[in-house]
Design an enzyme around this catalytic site. Structure first.
Site, PDB file in Angstrom:
ATOM      1  N   GLU A  24       0.836  -1.199   0.000  1.00 43.66           N
ATOM      2  CA  GLU A  24       0.000   0.000   0.000  1.00 43.66           C
ATOM      3  C   GLU A  24       0.867   1.244   0.000  1.00 43.66           C
ATOM      4  O   GLU A  24       0.363   2.351   0.155  1.00 43.66           O
ATOM      5  CB  GLU A  24      -0.938  -0.007   1.197  1.00 43.66           C
ATOM      6  CG  GLU A  24      -0.231   0.024   2.528  1.00 43.66           C
ATOM      7  CD  GLU A  24      -1.218   0.205   3.655  1.00 43.66           C
ATOM      8  OE1 GLU A  24      -1.438  -0.771   4.367  1.00 43.66           O
ATOM      9  OE2 GLU A  24      -1.763   1.311   3.810  1.00 43.66           O
ATOM     10  N   CYS A  32      -3.400  -3.117   4.338  1.00 45.61           N
ATOM     11  CA  CYS A  32      -2.500  -4.194   4.803  1.00 45.61           C
ATOM     12  C   CYS A  32      -2.941  -5.573   4.335  1.00 45.61           C
ATOM     13  O   CYS A  32      -2.220  -6.553   4.554  1.00 45.61           O
ATOM     14  CB  CYS A  32      -2.410  -4.192   6.319  1.00 45.61           C
ATOM     15  SG  CYS A  32      -1.809  -2.651   6.987  1.00 45.61           S
ATOM     16  N   HIS A  34      -2.284  -9.901  11.755  1.00 47.91           N
ATOM     17  CA  HIS A  34      -1.677  -8.627  11.368  1.00 47.91           C
ATOM     18  C   HIS A  34      -1.353  -7.842  12.650  1.00 47.91           C
ATOM     19  O   HIS A  34      -2.187  -7.770  13.551  1.00 47.91           O
ATOM     20  CB  HIS A  34      -2.660  -7.857  10.482  1.00 47.91           C
ATOM     21  CG  HIS A  34      -2.288  -6.419  10.270  1.00 47.91           C
ATOM     22  ND1 HIS A  34      -1.052  -6.048   9.801  1.00 47.91           N
ATOM     23  CD2 HIS A  34      -2.980  -5.264  10.478  1.00 47.91           C
ATOM     24  CE1 HIS A  34      -1.005  -4.722   9.723  1.00 47.91           C
ATOM     25  NE2 HIS A  34      -2.155  -4.230  10.128  1.00 47.91           N
TER      26      HIS A  34
HETATM   27  P1  HMG Z   1      -3.034   6.712  21.320  1.00 48.83           P
HETATM   28  O1  HMG Z   1      -4.472   7.078  21.126  1.00 48.83           O
HETATM   29  O2  HMG Z   1      -2.060   7.813  21.460  1.00 48.83           O
HETATM   30  O3  HMG Z   1      -2.817   5.732  22.539  1.00 48.83           O
HETATM   31  O4  HMG Z   1      -2.556   5.796  20.140  1.00 48.83           O
HETATM   32  P2  HMG Z   1      -3.807   5.371  23.745  1.00 48.83           P
HETATM   33  O5  HMG Z   1      -3.989   6.562  24.621  1.00 48.83           O
HETATM   34  O6  HMG Z   1      -5.029   4.672  23.235  1.00 48.83           O
HETATM   35  O7  HMG Z   1      -2.859   4.307  24.476  1.00 48.83           O
HETATM   36  C1  HMG Z   1      -2.566   3.110  23.861  1.00 48.83           C
HETATM   37  C2  HMG Z   1      -2.548   2.019  24.942  1.00 48.83           C
HETATM   38  O8  HMG Z   1      -1.456   2.279  25.820  1.00 48.83           O
HETATM   39  C3  HMG Z   1      -3.809   2.029  25.815  1.00 48.83           C
HETATM   40  O9  HMG Z   1      -4.079   0.681  26.158  1.00 48.83           O
HETATM   41  C4  HMG Z   1      -3.362   2.781  27.052  1.00 48.83           C
HETATM   42  O10 HMG Z   1      -4.110   2.445  28.236  1.00 48.83           O
HETATM   43  C5  HMG Z   1      -1.916   2.307  27.166  1.00 48.83           C
HETATM   44  P3  HMG Z   1      -5.537   0.009  25.824  1.00 48.83           P
HETATM   45  O11 HMG Z   1      -6.530   0.831  26.552  1.00 48.83           O
HETATM   46  O12 HMG Z   1      -5.699   0.148  24.332  1.00 48.83           O
HETATM   47  O13 HMG Z   1      -5.385  -1.388  26.272  1.00 48.83           O
HETATM   48  N1  HMG Z   1      -1.065   3.227  27.906  1.00 48.83           N
HETATM   49  C6  HMG Z   1      -0.136   2.808  28.789  1.00 48.83           C
HETATM   50  N2  HMG Z   1       0.198   1.580  29.214  1.00 48.83           N
HETATM   51  C7  HMG Z   1       1.217   1.489  30.143  1.00 48.83           C
HETATM   52  N3  HMG Z   1       1.847   2.582  30.655  1.00 48.83           N
HETATM   53  C8  HMG Z   1       1.526   3.828  30.251  1.00 48.83           C
HETATM   54  C9  HMG Z   1       0.490   3.985  29.285  1.00 48.83           C
HETATM   55  N4  HMG Z   1      -0.070   5.043  28.657  1.00 48.83           N
HETATM   56  C10 HMG Z   1      -1.021   4.571  27.809  1.00 48.83           C
HETATM   57  N5  HMG Z   1       2.166   4.886  30.745  1.00 48.83           N
HETATM   58  C11 HMG Z   1      -3.451   4.293  18.456  1.00 48.83           C
HETATM   59  C12 HMG Z   1      -3.040   4.459  19.907  1.00 48.83           C
HETATM   60  C13 HMG Z   1      -3.656   2.836  18.099  1.00 48.83           C
HETATM   61  C14 HMG Z   1      -4.781   5.045  18.248  1.00 48.83           C
HETATM   62  C15 HMG Z   1      -2.347   4.924  17.575  1.00 48.83           C
HETATM   63  O14 HMG Z   1      -1.144   4.233  17.760  1.00 48.83           O
HETATM   64  C16 HMG Z   1      -2.689   4.939  16.111  1.00 48.83           C
HETATM   65  O15 HMG Z   1      -3.504   5.746  15.646  1.00 48.83           O
HETATM   66  N6  HMG Z   1      -2.039   4.043  15.326  1.00 48.83           N
HETATM   67  C17 HMG Z   1      -2.261   3.947  13.880  1.00 48.83           C
HETATM   68  C18 HMG Z   1      -3.512   3.167  13.548  1.00 48.83           C
HETATM   69  C19 HMG Z   1      -3.402   1.709  13.921  1.00 48.83           C
HETATM   70  O16 HMG Z   1      -2.332   1.143  14.026  1.00 48.83           O
HETATM   71  N7  HMG Z   1      -4.564   1.070  14.084  1.00 48.83           N
HETATM   72  C20 HMG Z   1      -4.613  -0.365  14.349  1.00 48.83           C
HETATM   73  C21 HMG Z   1      -5.822  -1.040  13.710  1.00 48.83           C
HETATM   74  S1  HMG Z   1      -6.006  -0.623  11.971  1.00 48.83           S
HETATM   75  C22 HMG Z   1      -4.805  -1.604  11.181  1.00 48.83           C
HETATM   76  O17 HMG Z   1      -4.258  -2.491  11.760  1.00 48.83           O
HETATM   77  C23 HMG Z   1      -4.502  -1.269   9.767  1.00 48.83           C
HETATM   78  C24 HMG Z   1      -3.194  -0.537   9.536  1.00 48.83           C
HETATM   79  O18 HMG Z   1      -2.110  -1.412   9.686  1.00 48.83           O
HETATM   80  C25 HMG Z   1      -3.206   0.101   8.142  1.00 48.83           C
HETATM   81  C26 HMG Z   1      -3.597  -0.735   6.960  1.00 48.83           C
HETATM   82  O19 HMG Z   1      -4.400  -1.637   6.989  1.00 48.83           O
HETATM   83  O20 HMG Z   1      -3.129  -0.364   5.897  1.00 48.83           O
HETATM   84  C27 HMG Z   1      -2.979   0.603  10.525  1.00 48.83           C
END
Ligand code: HMG
Length: 397
Positions: free
Chosen positions: A84, A116, A238
């Site tokens: 992609e 992906c 994935h």
């Molecule tokens: P965010 O919103 O900044 O993070 O980014 P958050 O506040 O949701 O924290 C993440 C996790 O860390 C949470 O755990 C927090 O509690 C924990 P959860 O509630 O999810 O279990 N946390 C901590 N843990 C320990 N100590 C601490 C601490 N602070 C927080 N101090 C987000 C997270 C995934 C939204 C961001 O990384 C993002 O936008 N990533 C890109 C999109 C993505 O990867 N999505 C995944 C699904 S889509 C997919 O897989 C397709 C993709 O590969 C693309 C494609 O298909 O082409 C992306």
């Protein structure tokens, strides 16, 4: 009487990654974020960063070249690339890589795209082709550079890698079983308009969309004769970040009314996460580096069923199963993926940001790229001249 269908699957599988690596401790310090958010919260330790002369084409060649060196090109009449982060809206990565890899003219080269999921689309097409023409072999490559805008939660989930697979009849590594479950659900969780270098992403929605699509694909698998979950020994998903795979598996187990405690799911999936914790997200390659992590790990899984769970935003998901062939560990070089990771040059946040900006250069102006130390693979991206991307052999590779 119809002849028995030959087993089809993966005869060899290799990983390549970019030659630079950024520690998430360093990124967290620069962002003022608690590093535990990355190590524990999303389950990532570092990510690969392409040097300025690396891109999805050079990564694809680096992954595929050792397969062709080991198995030759005879009978390879198709090069199917899933990506992609294609370098051209029209010309496929396959068409770029075909000559660089020394494949014969009598070989089709195509790119498959659906976020992906594209690598899985390429693999499924290859399996169908080999089932119809068992004398042919197909070179499949999933290759991507995950490049997000600086700042924000997604920045820590970048990465870069390619996984190449040789698909053949009577494979030496993994027989793919008949049957699969698939799901397409229209959603704007992550997408990249044609004029953007970095995707737009609704991170929270993407997590829910991934979970929902995996459950839907499983239900489709079950509705089309898929076996019970209890007969599956290991689950390879994935991994945009490794915790995401665990969330999806927990959601599937809950959907099936099974225990889904986080620590047990973490222990079950950990053998699939070794490489991706350090590669970062490699989009189409990610589920296959999870598979490689499992197959090159400590456990001998010969004869045991593995589920492959593929998700691509937008969204398409698919689940299907494979069974490692007796002796598969001898057909793989178990130390090679970890050696590729260990061979990366560690960079700081300043150099990472410089490379991040260079990766967004367009084709309007001519430029040459600098040769850096520690190059992986046989080919480098030399720059753009007259709108044409130029590739050249790496000296001494
Ligand atoms: P965010 O919103 O900044 O993070 O980014 P958050 O506040 O949701 O924290 C993440 C996790 O860390 C949470 O755990 C927090 O509690 C924990 P959860 O509630 O999810 O279990 N946390 C901590 N843990 C320990 N100590 C601490 C601490 N602070 C927080 N101090 C987000 C997270 C995934 C939204 C961001 O990384 C993002 O936008 N990533 C890109 C999109 C993505 O990867 N999505 C995944 C699904 S889509 C997919 O897989 C397709 C993709 O590969 C693309 C494609 O298909 O082409 C992306």
């Amino acid at each position: 009487m119809t002849a028995a269908r030959p087993a089809v699957g993966i005869a060899d599988i290799r990983l390549a990654t970019a030659s630079r690596v950024l520690s998430l401790d360093d990124l967290a310090a620069a962002q003022g974020v608690d590093p535990a958010k990355y190590h524990v919260g999303i389950g990532q330790d570092e990510f690969s960063v392409p040097a300025e002369d690396e891109d999805p084409v050079t990564l694809a060649c680096a992954a595929a070249a050792p397969i062709l060196a080991a198995h030759g090109t005879e009978g390879v009449r198709s090069l199917f690339v899933g990506s992609e982060s294609g370098v051209d809206q029209s010309k496929s990565i396959g068409a770029h890589a075909h000559a660089l890899l020394g494949l014969p003219t009598g070989c089709r080269a195509v790119e498959f795209k659906q976020a992906c999921y594209g690598g899985t689309a390429a693999l499924r097409a290859a399996l169908g082709l080999v089932a119809a023409e068992p004398g042919e072999r197909v070179l499949v490559v999933a290759t991507d550079v995950a490049h997000y805008e600086l700042g924000g939660g997604a920045e820590a989930t970048q990465g870069a890698a390619a996984v190449a697979m040789l698909v053949s009849a009577d494979p030496a590594v993994l027989c793919i079983e008949p049957g699969s479950g698939q799901a397409t659900i229209d959603v704007f969780d992550f997408w990249r308009p044609n004029d953007r270098a970095a995707p737009l992403v609704d991170g929270k929605l993407s997590v829910r969309a991934y979970e929902q699509a995996v459950v839907a694909a499983w239900d489709d698998y079950a509705a089309h004769g898929g076996g019970p979950i209890g007969e599956i020994a290991r689950f390879c998903y994935h991994q945009p970040f490794t915790r995401m795979a665990e969330k999806a598996h927990q959601r599937l187990l809950a959907h099936l009314g099974l225990p889904h405690q986080a620590t047990a799911v973490h222990a079950a999936l950990e053998p699939t996460e070794r490489l991706n914790r350090r590669l970062g997200n490699s989009y189409t390659a990610s589920v296959y580096s999870a598979l490689l992590s499992l197959l090159t790990g400590d456990e001998d899984l010969a004869g045991r069923r593995i589920l492959i769970g593929s998700y691509g935003s937008g969204s398409v998901a698919e689940v299907f199963t494979g069974v490692p062939v007796a002796g598969y560990r001898e057909a793989l070089r178990p130390a090679a993926p970890d050696a590729a990771l260990a061979g990366r040059v560690r960079i700081g946040v300043e150099e990472y940001r410089r490379l991040h900006a260079l990766a967004e250069r367009g084709s309007a102006e001519d430029y040459d790229t600098a040769v850096g130390p520690g190059k992986h693979g046989p080919v480098r991206f030399a720059g753009v001249h007259g709108g044409i991307r130029r590739y050249e052999p790496v000296a001494g590779a």
